[in-house]
Design a protein around this motif. Structure first.
Motif, short mmCIF file in Angstrom:
data_model
loop_
_atom_site.label_atom_id
_atom_site.label_comp_id
_atom_site.label_asym_id
_atom_site.label_seq_id
_atom_site.Cartn_x
_atom_site.Cartn_y
_atom_site.Cartn_z
N THR A 117 28.99 12.66 88.69
CA THR A 117 30.25 13.33 89.04
C THR A 117 30.63 13.19 90.52
OG1 THR A 117 29.08 15.42 89.37
CG2 THR A 117 30.07 15.04 87.20
N HIS A 118 29.77 12.58 91.33
CA HIS A 118 30.19 12.39 92.73
C HIS A 118 29.53 11.17 93.34
CE1 HIS A 118 31.61 13.19 96.69
NE2 HIS A 118 30.39 13.27 97.17
N THR A 119 30.35 10.15 93.59
CA THR A 119 29.82 8.93 94.21
C THR A 119 30.76 8.41 95.29
OG1 THR A 119 30.92 7.58 92.55
CG2 THR A 119 28.63 8.12 92.12
N HIS A 120 30.17 7.63 96.19
CA HIS A 120 30.92 6.72 97.06
C HIS A 120 30.20 5.39 96.78
CE1 HIS A 120 32.39 10.38 98.91
NE2 HIS A 120 31.14 10.76 99.10
N ALA A 121 30.52 4.81 95.64
CA ALA A 121 29.68 3.76 95.06
C ALA A 121 29.42 2.60 96.01
CB ALA A 121 30.31 3.26 93.76
N ILE A 177 36.91 16.55 95.62
CA ILE A 177 36.74 17.02 97.00
C ILE A 177 35.29 17.43 97.24
CG2 ILE A 177 37.34 19.44 96.40
CD1 ILE A 177 38.89 19.49 99.15
N HIS A 178 34.88 17.43 98.51
CA HIS A 178 33.58 17.99 98.88
C HIS A 178 33.79 19.49 99.15
CE1 HIS A 178 33.23 13.71 100.17
NE2 HIS A 178 31.99 13.85 99.74
N LEU A 179 32.89 20.31 98.70
CA LEU A 179 33.03 21.77 98.91
C LEU A 179 31.70 22.40 99.33
CD1 LEU A 179 34.31 24.62 98.63
CD2 LEU A 179 33.83 24.48 96.18
N ALA A 212 32.43 18.59 94.82
CA ALA A 212 31.07 18.06 94.95
C ALA A 212 30.21 18.91 95.88
CB ALA A 212 31.14 16.64 95.50
N HIS A 213 28.94 18.95 95.59
CA HIS A 213 27.86 19.60 96.36
C HIS A 213 27.77 21.11 96.10
CE1 HIS A 213 27.06 15.79 98.17
NE2 HIS A 213 28.27 15.71 98.66
N GLY A 214 28.68 21.91 96.70
CA GLY A 214 28.61 23.36 96.48
C GLY A 214 27.26 23.94 96.85
ZN LIG Z 1 30.42 12.64 99.11
#
Ligand SMILES: [Zn+2]
Length: 272
Positions: free
Chosen positions: A72-76, A220-222, A257-259
């Motif tokens: 669910t979260h990449t910067h491939a 988004i990053h959160l 993402a993250h949380g």
């Molecule tokens: Zn990221």
């Protein structure tokens, strides 16, 4: 593997596939996927009746069969940067190492980095991913070539500058139009406001409104770090989730993402 010799045929069109000798729900089974891509039959030894209907047969060799994994979260494309800088505070890692290096990345780098990541994902069971980066037309081309499924977004960063914001809005719109024109059912787009510390409230609100207008997701990053939360409290008098909610970012189509530093306040649940 047996059946079709030319692998190109498998990926160029839909073929009936028989997967034999796997474990499903604790029991040995074969799986038959028909020419429409649907699992048509699962059962013990169905290979005996199905075999000649399958163009392609995969021996599962006793492995467990599960649905494809979703990242669910990449910067491939950052697969190319693997090992370049580790074990650093996020802000230092970004500002001192990653952003200066990314300034030199080309569209071709992003294509090949994303393609490498896609191949690694498929090899280890991931069949879909949610990606944020730049040169995203090239990322989309890699996804299209490899045959994986993805939601892709252009990483929107305006750093509080109105001029930069205008460019980021245009880049976002351009990429959303590009994905629509690709007309690939495996590829969808989203808006990608990077984070509260890189995007102005105006930028966040624009990303929210545009996602609503296009009926697409938001990525988004959160609350990735404690610093993000402390800075947000100092600047806005509220925590990041509450601030994003106020900017319209928390929707049923949002992936945050993250949380890592969320509290127990029900803001997010109320928002969606
Ligand atoms: Zn990221």
């Amino acid at each position: 593997m047996e059946g079709i010799d030319d692998m190109e045929d498998i990926f160029g069109k839909k073929c009936p596939i028989l997967i034999t000798n796997v474990v499903v729900g604790g029991k040995r089974a074969d799986i038959f996927i028909d020419e429409t891509g649907i699992i048509a039959k699962i059962g013990e030894n169905i290979r005996k009746t199905i075999k000649r209907d399958a163009d392609f047969i995969i021996d599962g060799d006793g492995a467990v069969a599960i649905p494809g994994l979703v990242n669910t979260h990449t910067h491939a494309a950052m697969a190319l940067l693997r090992g370049y800088a580790d074990d650093m505070i996020l802000q230092d890692w970004l500002a001192q190492k990653i952003w200066p290096l990314e300034a030199h990345l080309t569209a071709s780098d992003v294509y090949h980095g994303t393609r490498l990541a896609c191949i690694e994902m498929i090899r280890t069971g991931t069949t879909a991913f949610n990606d944020m980066y730049f040169f995203m037309e090239e990322a989309a081309r890699a996804v299209d070539d490899v045959g994986i499924r993805a939601q892709l977004c252009y990483g929107f960063i305006d750093l509080g500058s109105e001029e930069k914001r205008e460019k980021e809005c245009q880049a976002t719109e351009r990429f959303v139009r590009h994905v629509k024109a690709m007309n690939n059912p495996r590829i969808s787009s989203a808006t990608g406001p990077h984070a509260i510390y890189t995007v102005s409230p105006e930028g966040l609100k624009w990303c929210s409104a545009y996602a609503k207008e296009e009926n697409i997701g938001i990525h988004i990053h959160l609350s990735e770090t404690e610093k993000e939360v402390d800075d947000c409290l100092a600047q806005h008098g509220k925590r990041p989730a509450a601030y994003l909610d106020e900017c319209g970012i928390l929707t049923p189509k949002t992936v945050a993402a993250h949380g890592c530093w969320l509290d127990k306040s029900p803001t997010i649940l109320q928002a969606i």
